[in-house]
Design a protein around this motif. Sequence first.
Motif, PDB file in Angstrom:
ATOM      1  N   THR A 107      28.246  33.396  23.487  1.00 12.30           N
ATOM      2  CA  THR A 107      27.549  32.206  22.993  1.00 12.30           C
ATOM      3  C   THR A 107      26.612  31.619  24.056  1.00 12.30           C
ATOM      4  N   ASP A 128      32.521  28.770  20.718  1.00  9.30           N
ATOM      5  CA  ASP A 128      32.637  29.295  22.081  1.00  9.30           C
ATOM      6  C   ASP A 128      33.894  30.144  22.145  1.00  9.30           C
ATOM      7  N   CYS A 129      34.219  30.634  23.333  1.00  8.67           N
ATOM      8  CA  CYS A 129      35.394  31.502  23.473  1.00  8.67           C
ATOM      9  C   CYS A 129      36.667  30.800  23.004  1.00  8.67           C
ATOM     10  N   GLU A 164      30.487  33.958  27.844  1.00 10.73           N
ATOM     11  CA  GLU A 164      29.544  32.899  27.465  1.00 10.73           C
ATOM     12  C   GLU A 164      28.325  33.030  28.370  1.00 10.73           C
ATOM     13  N   TRP A 170      31.991  24.461  32.401  1.00  9.36           N
ATOM     14  CA  TRP A 170      32.795  25.532  31.785  1.00  9.36           C
ATOM     15  C   TRP A 170      34.245  25.544  32.274  1.00  9.36           C
TER      16      TRP A 170
END
Length: 548
Positions: free
Chosen positions: A222, A240-241, A260, A294
């Motif tokens: 993403t 996302d993940c 990502e 993140w």
Amino acid sequence: MLHLGSLAYSWATLSLCYLPSSLGAATLPFLKLKGPPTLPPDASPSLNPSLASFSIETAFFEEFLGNKSFPNQLSLNLLQNLKDRTGVPAEIRIGGITADSTGWDPTQDVALFNFIDSSGTLHNTTLGPAFWQSVGLLPEGTKITLTLNLESLSYEGALSMAKAAVNGLALGQLSAFELGNEPDQYPISFTPQTYVDTWEPWAHNISLALGLRKPTFRVAATAIDPLWPYNTPGASSQLDCVSALAAGANKDHVVGSCSEHTYQYSVCDPERTAVAILPNLVNHTRLAEYLDLWQPRIISVRQQLGEDSFNIGEYNSVSCSGKDGVSNTFGQALWLLDTILYASSINVTKLYMHQGGPLALQSSTQLNHGGLSFYDMWYPVQSQNGPIQVMPSYASYLFIAETLGQSKTLRISNIFPGRQANGSSITTALGDSSAGQLVAYGFWDSAQPSSHSFPTKLALLNMQIFNQTNANPRPTTKFDISAFRRASSRTITLKRLQAPGADVTAGNLTTWAGQSFASGLAVGKMAEEKQTSSIVVVQASEAVLVFL
Ligand SMILES: *[C@@H]1O[C@H](CO)[C@@H](O)[C@H](O)[C@H]1NC(C)=O
Ligand SMILES: *[C@@H]1O[C@H](CO)[C@@H](O)[C@H](O)[C@H]1NC(C)=O
Ligand SMILES: *[C@@H]1O[C@H](CO)[C@@H](O)[C@H](O)[C@H]1NC(C)=O
Ligand SMILES: *[C@@H]1O[C@H](CO)[C@@H](O)[C@H](O)[C@H]1NC(C)=O
Ligand SMILES: *[C@@H]1O[C@H](CO)[C@@H](O)[C@H](O)[C@H]1NC(C)=O
Ligand SMILES: *[C@@H]1O[C@H](CO)[C@@H](O)[C@H](O)[C@H]1NC(C)=O
Ligand SMILES: *[C@@H]1O[C@H](CO)[C@@H](O)[C@H](O)[C@H]1NC(C)=O
Ligand SMILES: *[C@@H]1O[C@H](CO)[C@@H](O)[C@H](O)[C@H]1NC(C)=O
């Protein structure tokens, strides 16, 4: 969870003496790095030997590698130089936006065909059997991550490409399949659940159809930055993940890892173009604050999928193909070095630096059109953006490769400016008196007897901008590393990453340990400095690798 609070602030103290600088920004002429020298509690697990890897835009793969009859020797030499230093090749992810308009044709003669109309717009890409021979040119042992086409919503199409890859790649060469590039940007507006409703059965069926024994799919890929703060409305529904895993992406155990993408700056529109300037790029505070977005995802993914599972599967400095005078400079080399080191210090496993060219219609307001990207690490062929050349940033991958060396047991920690209690970098506002200009990392080798007592290497970065056009003298900072040495009588060795200034765009003026790699091969005499003093002098816009 992170429990670093008590140590965070004590690791470094600063000289409080500032000299007025002719460059406008405050100079910090002296920095004493504070111990203890023992393995820090926040140290990463063993760094992956392919930490510094590449993503190559599918449609541009032939530009970079050539084919069996016409291999691109420059690219092959540059990749081999990295493998020679670590013993393990950089990984290659073949993907990017064009992967979602790529198909397989077993009868096609050429390795790769791009359908480009008379206006220059690329419509789609088709791979044929000779493509795997191009991939076969890569240094022996190079692992491949391949992005399959999800956006066209043809399961048979994705399966045929996956099958062709399994048959066409060398045994063991396939590292992972991705299914879709940046699915959070698709016009069909996937939610985490609708994404997983399509993604998961495809990944499961392909795994079964091809008899893939271990989890082979890399989820997400993403693009959109995490919303901040994390309780912002909409933050938890971003694709996302973490949200894909929560929606059941791994219910059949097909997910081996996640990816990502990160692009700190952009020239996709004029507002962001204005911010994509060199002084913003070459700033540790800014890049660490960006990557820190993140951290919660990295922690969550590693808990679910294991230590080695969070990848930045595509990244560069400036999205929509980079910016001339910014992403092709030596400043980019410093940004790249600090980005990889900082990301690995917050437990990112591998980072795949994206290479390719501008595509029509990335956005209606994009700056770049045609040729190769201004953020590429080298130009393997001539294009409207310049002749065949190696950019300054290549030298940063050599720096990383020699930092890792042949060790498979090296652990990193950011020792300056260090971490806040919650694990994020200490920022300018929170007490980094160098204003994001000075950075130090330590490396501890668990295979060494002294592994928990002392680091074996240090990386010292001085990100203060010095341009080749600035008047001399060039400012310097003296790092005092005495706290990290076993014995002050031992000789230490220094290797430098250098150029005449942060604004330099010429690979032939950029050196790693005294050598230029502008031709793809080392030119010049290797320069290693030996000293017993604990004072390491680092010029503005320079980085030094210290072998303790
Ligand atoms: C990185 O991972 C290691 C081991 O899994 C952990 O001990 C450390 O605290 C983590 N570091 C950060 C900054 O999250
Ligand atoms: C290999 O590259 C050359 C030069 O670009 C091209 O003419 C040729 O068609 C390519 N061969 C294959 C099999 O793709
Ligand atoms: C590629 O795009 C062209 C033009 O839109 C179209 O005619 C062709 O069928 C497409 N090829 C594939 C394989 O989708
Ligand atoms: C996956 O395989 C199952 C069982 O063979 C089949 O019922 C299903 O339609 C397949 N899904 C897709 C997306 O092809
Ligand atoms: C850590 O706390 C600081 C404020 O002290 C904040 O700016 C930063 O975003 C936080 N980081 C994370 C990962 O929560
Ligand atoms: C680096 O960025 C931070 C945060 O934006 C800023 O406070 C600081 O002044 C910058 N450093 C320099 C030297 O401009
Ligand atoms: C260096 O040059 C860049 C443009 O290439 C400019 O943005 C920056 O302000 C200059 N910095 C100094 C210290 O001269
Ligand atoms: C470096 O390369 C440029 C072209 O990119 C060339 O004009 C220049 O002469 C070269 N300099 C050296 C020192 O080789």
